[in-house]
Design an enzyme around this catalytic site. Structure first.
Site, PDB file in Angstrom:
ATOM      1  N   HIS A   1       5.080   0.079  -3.761  1.00 34.02           N
ATOM      2  CA  HIS A   1       6.004  -1.052  -3.799  1.00 34.02           C
ATOM      3  C   HIS A   1       5.870  -1.833  -2.499  1.00 34.02           C
ATOM      4  O   HIS A   1       5.663  -1.255  -1.420  1.00 34.02           O
ATOM      5  CB  HIS A   1       7.445  -0.544  -3.947  1.00 34.02           C
ATOM      6  CG  HIS A   1       8.473  -1.497  -3.410  1.00 34.02           C
ATOM      7  ND1 HIS A   1       9.011  -1.372  -2.153  1.00 34.02           N
ATOM      8  CD2 HIS A   1       9.043  -2.601  -3.957  1.00 34.02           C
ATOM      9  CE1 HIS A   1       9.876  -2.348  -1.941  1.00 34.02           C
ATOM     10  NE2 HIS A   1       9.925  -3.109  -3.016  1.00 34.02           N
TER      11      HIS A   1
ATOM     12  N   ARG B   1      10.725 -11.210   2.043  1.00 37.16           N
ATOM     13  CA  ARG B   1      11.564 -12.304   1.568  1.00 37.16           C
ATOM     14  C   ARG B   1      12.283 -12.980   2.734  1.00 37.16           C
ATOM     15  O   ARG B   1      12.454 -12.404   3.805  1.00 37.16           O
ATOM     16  CB  ARG B   1      12.606 -11.772   0.584  1.00 37.16           C
ATOM     17  CG  ARG B   1      13.496 -10.691   1.169  1.00 37.16           C
ATOM     18  CD  ARG B   1      14.364 -10.020   0.129  1.00 37.16           C
ATOM     19  NE  ARG B   1      15.166  -8.949   0.709  1.00 37.16           N
ATOM     20  CZ  ARG B   1      14.750  -7.696   0.857  1.00 37.16           C
ATOM     21  NH1 ARG B   1      13.525  -7.362   0.457  1.00 37.16           N
ATOM     22  NH2 ARG B   1      15.524  -6.776   1.393  1.00 37.16           N
TER      23      ARG B   1
END
Length: 296
Positions: A132, A136
């Site tokens: 993963h 952001r």
């Protein structure tokens, strides 16, 4: 009057899109590499790309992004690489969540802007670890911050793979301060822990949230290096393990571990909760879920 943060928003959004393009190209090249074993006869996987939209209450433009998903490849059973840039007003539930995290001014002005990249890969060979990664940026009229990281999720653990993954992360973080890697590693260990199972979902990595040192350029540079670390941390492990022979017991262990991964993402993951609460495309938000999983 334009927002003085507009140029910074554009830089961040463009970087996330560029990182997406690099990763998609690298993963498709991996699909073209020599494969042995039961998946060798499959066609090399390719990403299917779909535009996504955020649903706003009044029907106005609220942004969106690209959902890129590869299914049934020779190396990747399912991998998604999503980018999005969304904006608008936060609903009451999201405002409350943000206020609880210490974000100021939510009641006075609930506008927001968010952009990022999110990746989850579930592999064909049980010896090849799932992974993963996300980075952001989030903005409100009263605050801004960066977040993200990456973590490795093998169902069959190899100490040398874990050591390599962490060493690459450390090498990319050390230029930003010698204490940063230990801090972000500890944050990942805490964040990716599953309380109801009493264990971590994988072998860790790095993670940060609400990163605002007061120096936007420095925090953006750190976020970029977290993204740059991903391919050199993950690809060598995949290349080493993708052709290893495996048994049905190995595959069973993989499916059970995927159940653990699904539990975490549906119950605890902040990104999943935020995406669903703010009206983003549900298929894109839930892209992280594995194609097959098993519970004992």
């Amino acid at each position: 009057m334009s927002d003085p943060f507009d140029a910074r928003k554009a830089r961040a959004s463009a970087w996330f899109r560029d990182l997406r393009d690099q990763i998609v190209a690298a993963f498709e090249a991996l699909e073209d590499s020599q494969i042995e074993g039961p998946f060798a006869g499959l066609p090399a996987g390719r990403f299917e790309v779909t535009e996504t939209k955020r649903a706003s209450d009044d029907g106005s433009d609220a942004g969106g992004g690209l959902m890129s998903v590869m299914r049934g490849g020779r190396v990747f059973e399912k991998v998604g690489v999503n980018v999005s840039t969304v904006y608008g007003q936060l609903g009451a539930q999201a405002q409350k969540a943000m206020a609880a995290r210490g974000v100021p001014g939510m009641e006075q002005d609930p506008r927001f802007w968010a952009s990022g990249i999110s990746l989850v890969a579930h592999m064909q060979n049980p010896h090849t670890p799932a992974v993963h990664m996300n980075t952001r940026m989030f903005w409100t009229p009263h605050a801004w911050w960066f977040g993200g990281g990456s973590d490795l999720n093998p169902c069959i653990e190899y100490d040398e793979d874990t050591a390599h993954f962490h060493a690459v992360q450390k090498a990319h973080l050390d230029p930003h301060g010698p204490g940063l890697y230990p801090d972000l590693k500890a944050w990942a260990d805490e964040y990716f822990f599953i309380p109801h199972r009493g264990r971590a979902r994988g072998v860790g990595g790095i993670f940060m949230d609400d990163r605002n040192s007061g120096d936007w350029d420095a925090d953006f540079a750190l976020t970029q290096d977290i993204g740059r670390a991903f391919l050199p941390a993950f690809l060598p492990v995949t290349e080493k393990r993708r052709n290893m022979p495996w048994t049905e017991a190995d595959k069973d262990a993989q499916l059970i571990h995927r159940g653990l991964y699904a539990e975490y993402n549906l119950v605890y993951d902040r990104g999943t909760k935020f995406g669903l609460a703010t009206g983003h495309d549900a298929n894109a938000v839930l892209m992280s879920l594995p194609p097959l999983a098993k519970w004992v």
